[in-house]
Scaffold this motif. Structure first.
Motif, PDB file in Angstrom:
ATOM      1  N   THR A  53       0.832  -1.204   0.000  1.00  0.00           N
ATOM      2  CA  THR A  53       0.000   0.000   0.000  1.00  0.00           C
ATOM      3  C   THR A  53       0.864   1.250   0.000  1.00  0.00           C
ATOM      4  O   THR A  53       0.620   2.189  -0.770  1.00  0.00           O
ATOM      5  CB  THR A  53      -0.935  -0.004   1.227  1.00  0.00           C
ATOM      6  OG1 THR A  53      -1.747  -1.180   1.218  1.00  0.00           O
ATOM      7  CG2 THR A  53      -1.836   1.217   1.217  1.00  0.00           C
ATOM      8  N   ALA A  54       1.875   1.272   0.855  1.00  0.00           N
ATOM      9  CA  ALA A  54       2.762   2.440   0.916  1.00  0.00           C
ATOM     10  C   ALA A  54       3.538   2.610  -0.380  1.00  0.00           C
ATOM     11  O   ALA A  54       3.685   3.736  -0.891  1.00  0.00           O
ATOM     12  CB  ALA A  54       3.719   2.298   2.097  1.00  0.00           C
ATOM     13  N   ASP A  55       4.034   1.503  -0.942  1.00  0.00           N
ATOM     14  CA  ASP A  55       4.809   1.583  -2.183  1.00  0.00           C
ATOM     15  C   ASP A  55       3.986   2.167  -3.323  1.00  0.00           C
ATOM     16  O   ASP A  55       4.504   2.937  -4.143  1.00  0.00           O
ATOM     17  CB  ASP A  55       5.309   0.185  -2.578  1.00  0.00           C
ATOM     18  CG  ASP A  55       6.405  -0.321  -1.660  1.00  0.00           C
ATOM     19  OD1 ASP A  55       7.009   0.499  -0.946  1.00  0.00           O
ATOM     20  OD2 ASP A  55       6.658  -1.546  -1.661  1.00  0.00           O
ATOM     21  N   LYS A  56       2.703   1.801  -3.388  1.00  0.00           N
ATOM     22  CA  LYS A  56       1.884   2.210  -4.526  1.00  0.00           C
ATOM     23  C   LYS A  56       1.203   3.563  -4.317  1.00  0.00           C
ATOM     24  O   LYS A  56       0.896   4.250  -5.293  1.00  0.00           O
ATOM     25  CB  LYS A  56       0.816   1.137  -4.789  1.00  0.00           C
ATOM     26  CG  LYS A  56       1.385  -0.245  -5.079  1.00  0.00           C
ATOM     27  CD  LYS A  56       2.203  -0.283  -6.349  1.00  0.00           C
ATOM     28  CE  LYS A  56       2.893  -1.616  -6.548  1.00  0.00           C
ATOM     29  NZ  LYS A  56       2.006  -2.790  -6.488  1.00  0.00           N
ATOM     30  N   PHE A  60       1.110   9.641  -4.128  1.00  0.00           N
ATOM     31  CA  PHE A  60      -0.128  10.390  -4.374  1.00  0.00           C
ATOM     32  C   PHE A  60      -0.642  11.093  -3.122  1.00  0.00           C
ATOM     33  O   PHE A  60      -1.675  11.774  -3.178  1.00  0.00           O
ATOM     34  CB  PHE A  60      -1.220   9.442  -4.896  1.00  0.00           C
ATOM     35  CG  PHE A  60      -0.854   8.719  -6.159  1.00  0.00           C
ATOM     36  CD1 PHE A  60      -0.804   9.387  -7.373  1.00  0.00           C
ATOM     37  CD2 PHE A  60      -0.549   7.368  -6.132  1.00  0.00           C
ATOM     38  CE1 PHE A  60      -0.461   8.727  -8.540  1.00  0.00           C
ATOM     39  CE2 PHE A  60      -0.205   6.686  -7.292  1.00  0.00           C
ATOM     40  CZ  PHE A  60      -0.156   7.368  -8.501  1.00  0.00           C
ATOM     41  N   SER A  61       0.049  10.938  -1.994  1.00  0.00           N
ATOM     42  CA  SER A  61      -0.470  11.456  -0.725  1.00  0.00           C
ATOM     43  C   SER A  61      -0.564  12.981  -0.716  1.00  0.00           C
ATOM     44  O   SER A  61      -1.362  13.552   0.040  1.00  0.00           O
ATOM     45  CB  SER A  61       0.394  10.982   0.441  1.00  0.00           C
ATOM     46  OG  SER A  61       1.717  11.482   0.330  1.00  0.00           O
ATOM     47  N   GLY A  62       0.219  13.643  -1.541  1.00  0.00           N
ATOM     48  CA  GLY A  62       0.153  15.100  -1.615  1.00  0.00           C
ATOM     49  C   GLY A  62      -0.865  15.618  -2.601  1.00  0.00           C
ATOM     50  O   GLY A  62      -0.984  16.835  -2.783  1.00  0.00           O
ATOM     51  N   LEU A  93      -5.350   4.797   4.908  1.00  0.00           N
ATOM     52  CA  LEU A  93      -5.368   6.067   5.632  1.00  0.00           C
ATOM     53  C   LEU A  93      -3.994   6.408   6.205  1.00  0.00           C
ATOM     54  O   LEU A  93      -3.610   7.578   6.257  1.00  0.00           O
ATOM     55  CB  LEU A  93      -6.408   6.013   6.749  1.00  0.00           C
ATOM     56  CG  LEU A  93      -7.874   6.050   6.305  1.00  0.00           C
ATOM     57  CD1 LEU A  93      -8.797   5.865   7.500  1.00  0.00           C
ATOM     58  CD2 LEU A  93      -8.193   7.370   5.600  1.00  0.00           C
ATOM     59  N   ASN A  94      -3.258   5.398   6.631  1.00  0.00           N
ATOM     60  CA  ASN A  94      -1.915   5.649   7.156  1.00  0.00           C
ATOM     61  C   ASN A  94      -1.024   6.305   6.114  1.00  0.00           C
ATOM     62  O   ASN A  94      -0.179   7.146   6.450  1.00  0.00           O
ATOM     63  CB  ASN A  94      -1.274   4.343   7.628  1.00  0.00           C
ATOM     64  CG  ASN A  94      -1.823   3.869   8.957  1.00  0.00           C
ATOM     65  OD1 ASN A  94      -2.421   4.639   9.703  1.00  0.00           O
ATOM     66  ND2 ASN A  94      -1.638   2.597   9.246  1.00  0.00           N
ATOM     67  N   VAL A  95      -1.232   5.944   4.846  1.00  0.00           N
ATOM     68  CA  VAL A  95      -0.417   6.510   3.774  1.00  0.00           C
ATOM     69  C   VAL A  95      -0.946   7.884   3.348  1.00  0.00           C
ATOM     70  O   VAL A  95      -0.193   8.854   3.257  1.00  0.00           O
ATOM     71  CB  VAL A  95      -0.371   5.567   2.555  1.00  0.00           C
ATOM     72  CG1 VAL A  95       0.407   6.210   1.407  1.00  0.00           C
ATOM     73  CG2 VAL A  95       0.252   4.238   2.942  1.00  0.00           C
ATOM     74  N   LEU A  96      -2.260   7.958   3.107  1.00  0.00           N
ATOM     75  CA  LEU A  96      -2.820   9.185   2.548  1.00  0.00           C
ATOM     76  C   LEU A  96      -2.972  10.293   3.577  1.00  0.00           C
ATOM     77  O   LEU A  96      -3.030  11.473   3.210  1.00  0.00           O
ATOM     78  CB  LEU A  96      -4.180   8.893   1.901  1.00  0.00           C
ATOM     79  CG  LEU A  96      -4.165   7.960   0.684  1.00  0.00           C
ATOM     80  CD1 LEU A  96      -5.564   7.812   0.118  1.00  0.00           C
ATOM     81  CD2 LEU A  96      -3.207   8.483  -0.391  1.00  0.00           C
TER      82      LEU A  96
END
Length: 218
Positions: A53-56, A60-62, A93-96
């Protein structure tokens, strides 16, 4: 099953704030029947895997401001459903929301009438001393005293308030475009009804008792 209609609605110039830039995602590669024109980017990843999830998603989180959560996995028991589905949403949610420069401000979660009916995916699990709410279902009905992954999803997004806002949409049976989903029941019933009309046969409901309360809403 609702992804195509959602993407089309967001891409419409008539949508609130639209047309939107839309990122679509799922576990599998984008199916050949899905019109790529309604997406700006498609991302295939395993939301149960925090690393994947984090890798993909990290890049895009910004950019992502709104998350529309339509995902569902159904496993062997409702306890496992709670764990798996909450894990997927938590990883995303942890990533975004967890990274620097995050712009995520709102999460929309699609759940359904299981919120009012209990663990309907596991009738054997709930066969003893299981009671659901009686229709009509209204939003302020209390939660049932059974494990329910919809409750877990709501509690998870609520835990991010006031850092973000959220909404929950408890739809009943829906019609959607999907070549895989076993929940696309209304299209199957429509075909069955058409055959009955053509053959001049009575239309007899072919579902089970767990599905009857949902159908009574329509």
């Amino acid at each position: 099953m609702a992804g195509l209609s959602l993407a089309e609605a967001l891409k419409s110039p008539k949508s609130l704030g639209g047309p939107w830039k839309v990122y679509g995602s799922a576990l599998r590669p984008m199916p050949t029947w899905f019109p790529s024109s309604v997406l700006d980017t498609y991302i295939a990843f395993d939301a149960t895997d925090a690393g994947d999830t984090a890798d993909k998603l990290a890049r895009f989180s910004g950019e992502v401001t709104h998350l529309f959560w339509l995902a569902i996995q159904v496993r062997e028991s409702e306890q496992v459903n709670v764990m798996v589905n909450a894990t997927m949403l938590s990883n995303v949610l942890n990533v975004l929301k967890g990274g620097p420069g995050s712009r995520l401000s709102h999460v929309t979660v699609q759940t359904g009438t299981q919120h009012y009916m209990g663990p309907i995916h596991n009738p054997s699990e709930s066969a003893h001393s299981f009671n659901s709410h009686e229709p009509p279902f209204v939003e302020d009905l209390p939660r049932l005293p059974y494990p329910n992954f919809y409750y877990a999803l709501e509690d998870l997004v609520k835990s991010y308030v006031p850092a973000l806002s959220y909404s929950v949409h408890r739809s009943s049976i829906i019609i959607g475009a999907s070549s895989r989903s076993v929940y696309n029941a209304l299209l199957t019933l429509a075909v069955y009804a058409s055959i009955c009309r053509h053959e001049r046969l009575p239309f007899r409901y072919v579902g089970n008792r767990c599905q009857e309360p949902s159908l009574q809403l329509h």
